[in-house]
Design a protein around this motif. Structure first.
Motif, PDB file in Angstrom:
ATOM      1  N   LEU A 184      72.215  70.408  50.030  1.00 59.58           N
ATOM      2  CA  LEU A 184      72.281  71.600  50.885  1.00 59.58           C
ATOM      3  C   LEU A 184      70.888  71.895  51.438  1.00 59.58           C
ATOM      4  O   LEU A 184      69.906  71.902  50.694  1.00 59.58           O
ATOM      5  CB  LEU A 184      72.826  72.780  50.089  1.00 59.58           C
ATOM      6  CG  LEU A 184      74.224  72.552  49.498  1.00 59.58           C
ATOM      7  CD1 LEU A 184      74.757  73.820  48.863  1.00 59.58           C
ATOM      8  CD2 LEU A 184      75.187  72.029  50.542  1.00 59.58           C
ATOM      9  N   VAL A 243      73.759  68.711  54.153  1.00 58.66           N
ATOM     10  CA  VAL A 243      74.689  69.698  54.712  1.00 58.66           C
ATOM     11  C   VAL A 243      73.902  70.954  55.087  1.00 58.66           C
ATOM     12  O   VAL A 243      73.148  71.485  54.264  1.00 58.66           O
ATOM     13  CB  VAL A 243      75.791  70.070  53.684  1.00 58.66           C
ATOM     14  CG1 VAL A 243      76.626  71.246  54.177  1.00 58.66           C
ATOM     15  CG2 VAL A 243      76.677  68.870  53.392  1.00 58.66           C
ATOM     16  N   ASN A 244      74.058  71.379  56.315  1.00 63.16           N
ATOM     17  CA  ASN A 244      73.411  72.602  56.784  1.00 63.16           C
ATOM     18  C   ASN A 244      74.032  73.815  56.072  1.00 63.16           C
ATOM     19  O   ASN A 244      75.174  74.170  56.314  1.00 63.16           O
ATOM     20  CB  ASN A 244      73.603  72.721  58.294  1.00 63.16           C
ATOM     21  CG  ASN A 244      72.887  73.927  58.893  1.00 63.16           C
ATOM     22  OD1 ASN A 244      72.307  74.733  58.172  1.00 63.16           O
ATOM     23  ND2 ASN A 244      72.927  74.035  60.206  1.00 63.16           N
ATOM     24  N   ALA A 245      73.250  74.448  55.187  1.00 64.38           N
ATOM     25  CA  ALA A 245      73.795  75.553  54.378  1.00 64.38           C
ATOM     26  C   ALA A 245      73.440  76.918  54.931  1.00 64.38           C
ATOM     27  O   ALA A 245      73.902  77.924  54.409  1.00 64.38           O
ATOM     28  CB  ALA A 245      73.312  75.432  52.942  1.00 64.38           C
ATOM     29  N   SER A 257      77.560  66.419  61.012  1.00 64.34           N
ATOM     30  CA  SER A 257      77.073  67.737  60.658  1.00 64.34           C
ATOM     31  C   SER A 257      76.586  68.482  61.895  1.00 64.34           C
ATOM     32  O   SER A 257      76.108  67.884  62.837  1.00 64.34           O
ATOM     33  CB  SER A 257      75.943  67.599  59.647  1.00 64.34           C
ATOM     34  OG  SER A 257      76.250  68.338  58.492  1.00 64.34           O
TER      35      SER A 257
END
Lengths: 226, 226
Positions: free
Chosen positions: B159, B184-186, B224
């Motif tokens: 993340l 993953v873009n959190a 993503s």
């Protein structure tokens, strides 16, 4: 089989759980502040799932009808609901707290949380239930819209926190009755202060990816250690 | 290709990352408080990975040698390290903070964290870096022993939090260069206060399952959105 009371079962998460458990053949009692609304929601579950065994009652009455009670009200209503339950919960019952202290409860952002004095909503619940009732914390990260869409195949983990292994194992069994949900022992009840934060994290991810994200824990051996 | 400086690269996480990036053919600079220790760790990476391009320097010197600098020191050393870096970090550099404020830093439990005044270790870092340096938060949930075991196939998400999409995308590219890690873009940098808590959560899970757990986000569309 004893029914599962779902307090706040007219809300999104509670209603989604009710649909899934009804489909798994588990009897349910939906609780709400108003008996009428609970009966209405029970009627919707019965209409959606053939053969569903489901009734609706005011929260206090609903809570008395099964040994493992799920609390799915919004954080805004958690304290009030627990206050009203003092006369209804009995020793040896398990209260499964699904509450998330989103800042949205006080018109803040759903990607932020409020600090809860006791550390987490679950620990607040543990302080408020009558002696002999144990609190288990679970089901924060499961998306209500996905649960309520019975065509959607669930495929994610549910982190379960609590101080008594046997109680967590009982709750885990009910969670595992919903196909596609794997309960994972995440630790003591105090760990709820982390697990409750997964909801705003997933909301933040959902916003950015236009998704309905869930959590998986990788690297676990088969068979959970409860 | 410009090298990746890894400050605290003699520690478990930094060393594991160094091994993985070396194997991916990316040149590295390992930083440590003492140049001698950095050189020694660089020598170990070179011995473990054929053809590794790796050098060791004191942290300040190491930081100047690449545009995206990874900070992998323990929380106990974060502030001091950032103070010492003030003269070395330049405008437009990205500092990737991997720090987790585990209570272990003050002889507490590794399943608990300390409250950081700014909200998270990453936000503390953002306050301490020179103007024009942006902080991205990442890599908290990746187990150092797994990274360092080159026979282990990584299979988990990382993340990434930060306030500038372009900076997160640059960091994501470096993370994705390690096979088996999916960035993953959190969300915004403030979300680090949740993401940093995943480490004690995984430690709690590891203890109970005798595992090396990681995180996966389910339900994301392919590709993503940075």
């Amino acid at each position: 089989m004893e029914p599962i009371p779902i307090l706040g079962g007219t809300g999104a998460l509670g209603y989604g759980l009710a649909l899934r458990w009804a489909r798994a053949g588990i009897p349910l009692v939906i609780g709400s502040r108003e008996a009428g609304r609970a009966e209405e929601a029970a009627g919707r579950v019965a209409a959606a799932v053939e053969g569903a065994e489901v009734e609706g009652y005011e929260n206090g009455e609903a809570a008395a009808r099964g040994p493992v009670v799920f609390l799915t009200v919004p954080f805004r209503a958690q304290s009030e609901t627990l206050n009203n339950l003092r006369e209804h919960l009995r020793e040896d019952q398990i209260l499964v707290d699904c509450t998330v202290p989103l800042a949205a409860a006080v018109s803040g952002k759903a990607t932020r949380t409020l600090g809860v004095w006791q550390g987490s909503a679950a620990q607040q619940a543990q302080e408020m239930v009558p002696d002999g009732v144990t609190v288990v914390s679970a089901l924060h990260s499961v998306g209500a819209p996905m649960l309520a869409d019975l065509d959607h195949e669930m495929d994610e983990d549910v982190l379960v926190c609590g101080d008594r292994k046997a109680d967590k194992a009982r709750v885990a069994e009910l969670i595992a009755a919903i196909p596609g949900l794997r309960p994972v022992n995440a630790g003591a009840l105090e760990t709820a202060r982390i697990v409750e934060q997964l909801t705003p994290l997933l909301i933040s991810i959902n916003v950015r990816h236009k998704a309905h994200a869930g959590i998986r824990i990788t690297g676990l051996p088969n068979g959970s250690d409860w």
